[in-house]
Design an enzyme around this catalytic site. Sequence first.
Site, PDB file in Angstrom:
ATOM      1  N   LYS A  26       0.821  -1.210   0.000  1.00 28.21           N
ATOM      2  CA  LYS A  26       0.000   0.000   0.000  1.00 28.21           C
ATOM      3  C   LYS A  26       0.857   1.264   0.000  1.00 28.21           C
ATOM      4  CE  LYS A  26      -3.188  -2.557   2.976  1.00 28.21           C
ATOM      5  NZ  LYS A  26      -2.221  -3.455   3.623  1.00 28.21           N
TER       6      LYS A  26
ATOM      7  N   HIS B 144      -3.434   3.675   0.657  1.00 31.30           N
ATOM      8  CA  HIS B 144      -3.724   3.228   2.026  1.00 31.30           C
ATOM      9  C   HIS B 144      -4.774   4.080   2.723  1.00 31.30           C
ATOM     10  CE1 HIS B 144      -1.569   1.052   5.597  1.00 31.30           C
ATOM     11  NE2 HIS B 144      -2.871   0.964   5.684  1.00 31.30           N
TER      12      HIS B 144
END
Length: 307
Positions: free
Chosen positions: A97, A130
Amino acid sequence: MSNLYKGTIDVLKPSVKVADTKVKLNCGIDMPIIGFGTYTIRGPRVINNAIDAALAAGYRSFDTATSYGNEEDIGAALKELLPKYNLKREDIFVTSKLAPKDQGSDLVYDAVVRSLNHLGFSYLDLYLIHWPGVHGVDISSKENKKLRKESWKGLEDLFKAGKLKAIGVSNYTARHLQEVLAHATVRPAVNQVEYHVYYRHPEDLYKISSESEILLQAYSSLGGNGIKDVLADATVKKVADELSVQPAQVLLRWSLQTGFGIIPKSVNPERINSNIDLDFVLSVEQMKALNSIQHRQKFSWNPDTVV
């Protein structure tokens, strides 16, 4: 509550073990419906032991992130352990991420290359933004919207170049999804969000995810880090007793049967095994009982206020 990504429900067939079950993402690749989470798992020996136990148990998907600080140790462990299980890189599915500090067109490429170098890979199976906000930018600033749009364009370019086999987001609300879908040339394949019997999402998130075939993947399925409230819930324990399984297994199976992918984490080999041993079915009555739990509690961050 609506069924979510229909494809997830369809693949839960009694003839196929959950450990071997995959769901086809909207970009055309298959992803294991259950992955091994690595949030807060750190240290070469701890990581190596956990991944060894996970591979032995049947996990073939591993979830990490730049901000977890464990990509290098995961890469080293997989390089050492895959041959032990007669596996190659293409036999596993790895997610990482983009950290909030790396949002924006100037930073995305370098962030992805850094993750690839840490893991020792030439590509990632899935890469997520993220968080919808940007480190150092006020949550009320429109700069968040501008920079995450730039981030998505950067991920699309890396997807088209083959460095990322699938791209998606994490902690996106329906509003954030609507925004990215309005300019995307590649739809998000996955949205990873907090989800458990104590925390559900507004119906609009399920609706837009289903319409766009975005797989919702649950984190914190068993409650917050170190918080055992959900595992100790009386209804969850009652269902577990009825099925002679662990409360954690009930919670994970519930997430699967509501249409989510899951990424449970543990460093305990016994729990690593039981978390993927989900080849039982919650009855209509048991699902109704779990869905009727009224208590609401969120364990992780709240993205609703990010512009």
